[in-house]
Every structure is written in C-alpha cells, then in structure tokens.
Design a protein around this motif. Structure first.
Motif, PDB file in Angstrom:
ATOM      1  N   SER A  23      -8.736  11.073   4.294  1.00 51.94           N
ATOM      2  CA  SER A  23      -9.215   9.954   3.385  1.00 51.94           C
ATOM      3  C   SER A  23      -8.558   8.956   2.113  1.00 51.94           C
ATOM      4  CB  SER A  23     -10.488   9.703   2.701  1.00 51.94           C
ATOM      5  OG  SER A  23     -11.421   9.994   4.363  1.00 51.94           O
ATOM      6  N   GLN A  24      -7.660   9.291   1.458  1.00 52.45           N
ATOM      7  CA  GLN A  24      -7.194   8.951   0.326  1.00 52.45           C
ATOM      8  C   GLN A  24      -6.015   8.484   0.857  1.00 52.45           C
ATOM      9  OE1 GLN A  24      -7.302  11.596  -2.823  1.00 52.45           O
ATOM     10  NE2 GLN A  24      -9.248  11.361  -3.811  1.00 52.45           N
ATOM     11  N   SER A  37     -13.358   5.812   3.908  1.00 51.84           N
ATOM     12  CA  SER A  37     -12.770   4.441   4.110  1.00 51.84           C
ATOM     13  C   SER A  37     -11.898   4.959   4.997  1.00 51.84           C
ATOM     14  CB  SER A  37     -11.594   4.056   2.950  1.00 51.84           C
ATOM     15  OG  SER A  37     -11.313   5.383   2.793  1.00 51.84           O
ATOM     16  N   THR A  84       0.864  -1.019  -0.192  1.00 48.15           N
ATOM     17  CA  THR A  84       0.099   0.098  -0.192  1.00 48.15           C
ATOM     18  C   THR A  84       0.817   0.918  -0.109  1.00 48.15           C
ATOM     19  OG1 THR A  84       0.444   0.405   2.192  1.00 48.15           O
ATOM     20  CG2 THR A  84      -1.883  -0.799   1.024  1.00 48.15           C
ATOM     21  N   SER A 134      -5.642   7.385   3.956  1.00 50.63           N
ATOM     22  CA  SER A 134      -5.489   6.589   5.075  1.00 50.63           C
ATOM     23  C   SER A 134      -5.719   5.320   4.312  1.00 50.63           C
ATOM     24  CB  SER A 134      -6.825   6.924   5.990  1.00 50.63           C
ATOM     25  OG  SER A 134      -6.702   7.920   6.677  1.00 50.63           O
ATOM     26  N   GLU A 135      -6.565   5.644   2.672  1.00 52.14           N
ATOM     27  CA  GLU A 135      -6.062   4.542   1.759  1.00 52.14           C
ATOM     28  C   GLU A 135      -5.184   3.756   1.411  1.00 52.14           C
ATOM     29  OE1 GLU A 135      -9.296   5.937  -1.439  1.00 52.14           O
ATOM     30  OE2 GLU A 135     -10.875   5.922   0.107  1.00 52.14           O
ATOM     31  N   ARG A 136      -4.233   4.621   1.086  1.00 55.40           N
ATOM     32  CA  ARG A 136      -2.458   3.851   1.089  1.00 55.40           C
ATOM     33  C   ARG A 136      -2.305   3.744   2.182  1.00 55.40           C
ATOM     34  NH1 ARG A 136      -3.165   9.523  -0.869  1.00 55.40           N
ATOM     35  NH2 ARG A 136      -2.129  10.477  -0.049  1.00 55.40           N
ATOM     36  N   VAL A 180      -8.310   6.546  -6.776  1.00 56.04           N
ATOM     37  CA  VAL A 180      -9.309   6.904  -5.462  1.00 56.04           C
ATOM     38  C   VAL A 180     -10.504   7.889  -5.954  1.00 56.04           C
ATOM     39  CG1 VAL A 180      -9.510   7.896  -3.432  1.00 56.04           C
ATOM     40  CG2 VAL A 180      -7.763   6.142  -4.206  1.00 56.04           C
ATOM     41  N   THR A 195      -9.818   5.096   8.477  1.00 56.90           N
ATOM     42  CA  THR A 195      -8.963   4.127   9.460  1.00 56.90           C
ATOM     43  C   THR A 195      -8.851   4.642  10.640  1.00 56.90           C
ATOM     44  OG1 THR A 195      -7.927   3.602   7.267  1.00 56.90           O
ATOM     45  CG2 THR A 195      -7.186   2.682   8.998  1.00 56.90           C
TER      46      THR A 195
END
Length: 357
Positions: free
Chosen positions: A288-289, A73, A47, A291-293, A64, A75
């Motif tokens: 949020s992006q 998403s 990730t 966090s997605e990574r 994304v 976290t």
C-alpha cells in the motif's frame, strides 16, 4: 540480541501453552553505505521516490504512517510484482551445510508439483508473474520450466547453483549467470533479461556484479533489499522503488524488494518468511505504501514455502522454525492478497521505464 528482533508466538494448535520463538531478520533504520553507482529516476513525477534515499527523514516514507487498515489507499490500477524464486527445499542458504551440492541429485524434487498447483491458482486469479529459476533445477526439470513459460509468466535467472555472490567471486559469478541464462533461453526460446541473486546477496562492495550482468546480456536486477543488519543481505542505501543504476558497463534497472515504514523503522515486507511468519498486514502495508508513492511493490515466495511437507533434517529447532514455520497458511494468505492487489511481471514495468528514459 542487539540488532535482532525476537518474536514470541503462541501456537495453541501444537500444544496448549506452547511457544515458538522466531528470530526474524534483523531490522533497523537504514544507514548510509557505499554507493553502487549513479541513481537515475525513471520518471520525474511528483510522487516518484526513485531519486530519494530511504535514509532521508524528510522523505514521503516517513509521512506514511502505519494504519490498521492495510489497504486504505489501495490503487486499483497499480500492478505490483509477483515473483517466485524457483528452487528446492534443499537450496536455501540457511540449510546449505546440510545439503551439499554433491547430494542434490539424490534428493527428491518437490517443486514441479507445487508449481503446477501455483500455476492453476495464478490462472484463477488472472495473475502473471516473474519466475526466477535456478539453472541447476531447470536442467533437472525442463518440462516445469516450459509449463511456466507457456502459461505466460516471465522466466528470469536465479543463478545456477544458489551460491552467494560474494562466495562465487567475479569469475564464478560470471559463469553462474551465463550458464543459467543459456539454459533458460534454450528451454523457453525467449530472451532472459532479469536476474535475482540467491538470498539477495548483492550487497555493498559487490557492485561489480551489475557490470557482469550487463556484459552477459541482462537488463535488470532484483537483488537489492533496502534493509540493514541481516546476516546475508541488505543494501540500505538503495531507493525503495524501481530505478536505474549507471555503471561503467552501462545502465541496469533495479527492482528492489519492498519495505514498509512503521514507527520510524524500515521493515522488510516483501514476502518469504516475512509473509509466512509475521502478520500479513506487514506485507499489505508495504504494498500500500508503494501504491501511495505511485510505484509497484515487490512480492516473492518459494515453492518450498507452499509445500506442507517438511524434510527430516538434524538441524537446530530454531532454524527449522525459521525456514518452514507457517507454510500451511501461506496459500490462504496468498489468495486473500490476490483479492486485494493486482499483480504483473517485472518485464512490463521495465518496458515502461525504458519508454520513459
């Protein structure tokens, strides 16, 4: 205006039908530029985006999409970085012509009262952050610096006189970061390892600043903003997440400001005016992006952005709007953000990166 985004906002609370035209920082898709050094990812997880350029159309950044639910998403265990650039209302680069340094000592200082309120709010939410403090202001308000440190927040340097790195030049920059670090360490008794340039002004062509920081005892920088076409800042080839930079003087960690991907564009989404003026969903999307990574995002704010008071200044109306508009709602927006995301100081992530290397 080519390269600029003009946002027209209805402001019914001012006058029926009134319009406020906000010229925001220009945003455009990042383009390659001079590399600042060798990039090293702090981890090799699938990730991690640390070794991926934001210019890469095939990167996860493009996958994304903008979502009307900005925390879809989120976290729970991800701690983003909450940072404050502690300076006065007369320090922003955009107002420098109206407030020469010779006048600073005669002007009212409002940051101590704002910071006292902010410390209380952060304590209520259990948030610890990193405070980049201007050396000149630390000299004038030593008790403010001590209160911030005693509350458990990381103290870092914002330089001494709030001058752009390119305007200081190599010798002036060295003196600024050396002087401010010494002042802050004397006041807190703690090692100062972090730095953020005024107005994020480490830009392509000024990579020598990283070597100076290393030589003066700093171990990480938070000055790069991975966007393009802003009049004073932008380092478009910077990866969006924390990473290492190899320089002749050694290796320094970089913690760039957060951006958000939306409709194929890279948008600034890290706080400041982007949080005061634009919908908060933009900053939420950036966090949020990140966090997605699997990476922490970066949020920043200034004390003068949390103060309802507006100085009497003979500056263009548009400049005053850009600098001071939206501050009355900043506290409420920030409280809502604290209820959605967890935050911590940069020093914690830096320790993790060192442990992984």
């Amino acid at each position: 205006i080519p390269g600029w985004t003009i946002v027209i906002v209805f402001v019914p609370s001012v006058k029926p039908g009134a319009l406020a035209v906000i010229v925001t920082a220009p945003v455009a898709f990042s383009t390659p530029c001079t590399q600042y050094g060798t990039l090293l990812a702090p981890s090799t997880t699938a990730t991690s985006m640390n070794a991926v350029s934001p210019d890469d159309d095939s990167s996860a950044l493009r996958r994304v999409a903008w979502d009307p639910n900005p925390i879809r998403s989120w976290t729970p265990h991800m701690r983003h970085h909450f940072t404050v650039d502690i300076e006065e209302y007369f320090h922003p680069t955009a107002l420098a012509r109206y407030y020469p340094i010779e006048r600073w000592g005669t002007l009212e200082r409002r940051s101590p009262d704002v910071m006292d309120r902010l410390l209380d709010v952060l304590s209520e939410h259990g948030v610890t952050g990193t405070f980049f403090i201007l050396g000149w202001l630390a000299e004038q308000e030593p008790e403010m610096v001590r209160r911030c440190s005693e509350a458990g927040h990381e103290i870092a340097s914002h330089g001494y006189e709030h001058e752009l790195v390119g305007e200081l030049g190599p010798d002036g920059f060295r003196e600024s970061v050396r002087r401010s670090r010494a002042i802050l360490q004397d006041l807190t008794g703690s090692d100062v390892i972090g730095y953020r340039a005024p107005s994020f002004s480490i830009v392509p062509g000024l990579e020598w600043a990283f070597d100076t920081l290393l030589e003066e005892g700093y171990r990480y920088d938070a000055s790069l903003f991975p966007i393009t076409q802003h009049p004073t800042y932008g380092y478009p080839s910077s990866p969006p997440d924390p990473h290492w930079i190899e320089r002749p003087a050694g290796r320094i960690a970089e913690f760039p400001s957060t951006t958000a991907r939306w409709l194929g564009k890279t948008l600034p989404a890290s706080g400041g005016a982007y949080f005061r003026v634009l919908p908060p969903a933009l900053v939420y999307r950036g966090l949020s992006q990140a966090s997605e990574r699997g990476e922490p995002g970066m949020f920043y704010i200034h004390p003068w952005e949390l103060d309802d008071w507006v100085p009497e200044l003979d500056a263009p109306r548009l400049q005053m709007i850009r600098t001071f508009y939206g501050r009355r709602g900043t506290w409420a927006r920030m409280n809502k953000m604290f209820s959605r995301y967890a935050f911590g100081p940069i020093r914690d992530r830096f320790a993790q990166m060192e442990g992984q290397s």
